[in-house]
Design a protein around this motif. Structure first.
Motif, PDB file in Angstrom:
ATOM      1  N   ALA A 148      -4.801   2.305  -7.393  1.00 38.37           N
ATOM      2  CA  ALA A 148      -4.873   3.260  -6.324  1.00 38.37           C
ATOM      3  C   ALA A 148      -4.889   4.519  -6.995  1.00 38.37           C
TER       4      ALA A 148
ATOM      5  N   LEU B   1       3.301   4.690  -6.248  1.00 39.69           N
ATOM      6  CA  LEU B   1       2.116   4.200  -4.945  1.00 39.69           C
ATOM      7  C   LEU B   1       2.406   4.980  -3.457  1.00 39.69           C
TER       8      LEU B   1
ATOM      9  N   GLN C  28      -0.671   7.794  -1.296  1.00 37.21           N
ATOM     10  CA  GLN C  28      -0.752   8.012  -0.226  1.00 37.21           C
ATOM     11  C   GLN C  28      -0.262   8.665   0.197  1.00 37.21           C
TER      12      GLN C  28
END
Length: 423
Positions: free
Chosen positions: A44, A17, A21
């Motif tokens: 995600a 994750l 990002q």
């Protein structure tokens, strides 16, 4: 410009994750995710697939097919065992595994192999072949291939040690290090140059993940350890090591890993985006590091995401105390608004605001053009009367939500729910 097709595997871990990002807005990257179990990665990553576990016979075939289907150029492995496995196979798939030198990953996966490689260095902890060699207690017994402090046992005497040894596979008996522990995030480029050394504290740890980290200056002893590791192992991309002070205050090595660390966000927020550096390095670019020392503390927390099982095309939003609070735009609500726009939803502002709605919007620095329609209700006119079709409704006032829910049978949300939706 052709984008680099990047695969993160497993993608639903904290490391996966973080990579999402770090790379999600890069113009150089087309991001893909895969996991071997149902996890947050599905939410995600826009391009997501589930594959067998690496220990399953079907893994190689399915994983190879996925790499070909997505034309993957670059893989980030986010687990040490996955890294070790892919390092042996990546070449035959014709992809580049970030920091995937087979010998380096094999040594880093084993603490005993790591300590053996650096035998004689003053910063290698003392290990004991058997309990008879121990003169001073307590000692640590830990799995040779563990990570994140998982499975580590502190034993005070021989009886406790014998009990621990019977319940642990590949145990390693080491000296007890009672002092402070640091994680040191590093980056080595395609020339083998060590470009970044980023020590940080592990002040609050949850499940092996540092939830509170203080960035530290690079002590000469830390730099020496980093340089020696970089000299002895073939490293290219982000990697890290962990150290702990012994009873005399000297730093001793705990472990090395060839992957990105779970809390490397502490480096990214200071300007050192390690995943993006790995992509740029793959592209053959010479890199420079711009590290802002004024970023000193990073606090992490668990976050939640909800999935709405309902197809809609329009969002009706209240104004006062929803989009605007005390005359100022509500940042959480505005993020939600822009996310809805990104999803192609129609936005309707519906309000009983006592003043000039457009003037109040302007005063809060919210463009009226964000909304496809602004409906200014008369006093007492129910909001349900203007809601049509497949829609959702957001309002801070419970009676309004209740009335719309009963009249229109659509999902209704308070402002506190917005951070959970459509992330």
């Amino acid at each position: 410009m052709r984008r680099v097709n990047v695969l993160v595997f497993p993608c639903g871990s904290e490391i996966g994750l973080e990579i999402a990002q770090a790379l999600g807005l890069s113009v150089h990257v087309r991001l893909h995710g895969a996991s071997s179990r149902e996890d947050h990665g599905r939410l995600a990553f826009a391009r997501y697939a589930e594959v067998p576990y690496i220990a399953e016979a079907a893994f190689d075939l399915r994983f190879g097919e996925l790499l070909a289907e997505w034309s993957i150029d670059l893989i980030f492995a986010t687990h040490d065992s996955v890294m070790d496995y892919l390092a042996v196979h990546a070449a035959r798939w014709g992809v580049h595994l970030v920091n995937g030198d087979p010998q380096a990953t094999r040594i880093a996966r084993s603490k005993s192999a790591t300590y053996s490689l650096f035998e004689g260095e003053f910063w290698v902890p003392r290990c004991f072949a058997d309990l008879d060699q121990i003169a001073t207690w307590p000692v640590l017994i830990k799995p040779d291939q563990g990570q994140g402090g998982q499975g580590v046992v502190l034993v005070a005497d021989r009886i406790q040690a014998e009990a621990a040894l019977t319940h642990m596979e590949q145990p390693l008996i080491c000296e007890y290090l009672p002092g402070e522990e640091l994680t040191v995030d590093c980056f080595s480029d395609w020339r083998g140059r060590l470009l970044h050394i980023g020590p940080r504290s592990r002040e609050r740890v949850l499940g092996g993940i540092a939830m509170r980290s203080q960035r530290r200056t690079v002590e000469e002893a830390i730099r020496h350890i980093a340089d020696r590791i970089n000299e002895r192992l073939t490293l290219r991309g982000p990697w890290f090591f962990q150290v702990k002070r012994d009873a005399e205050g000297h730093w001793k090595l705990l472990e090395i890993s060839c992957r990105l660390s779970s809390s490397s966000v502490a480096q990214r927020v200071a300007g050192v985006n390690l995943p993006l550096m790995a992509v740029q390095d793959f592209m053959g670019r010479d890199l420079k590091v711009l590290d802002d020392a004024r970023i000193t503390l990073v606090e992490r927390r668990l976050t939640s995401v909800a999935v709405l099982d309902y197809a809609f095309d329009t969002a009706y939003l209240d104004f006062d105390d929803t989009l605007v609070c005390d005359g100022r735009a509500n940042p959480q609500a505005m993020r939600f608004v822009y996310r809805l726009l990104e999803m192609g939803k129609r936005l309707v502002l519906v309000t009983r605001h006592k003043g000039d709605v457009r003037a109040t919007l302007a005063g809060a620095r919210i463009a009226a053009e964000l909304f496809d329609e602004i409906i200014h209700l008369r006093f007492g006119e129910p909001k349900s009367s203007v809601i049509q079709g497949a829609a959702i409704f957001i309002d801070n006032h419970f009676p309004e939500r209740l009335e719309v829910s009963r009249s229109c049978a659509i999902p209704v949300f308070d402002v506190d729910s917005l951070e959970l939706l459509f992330q």
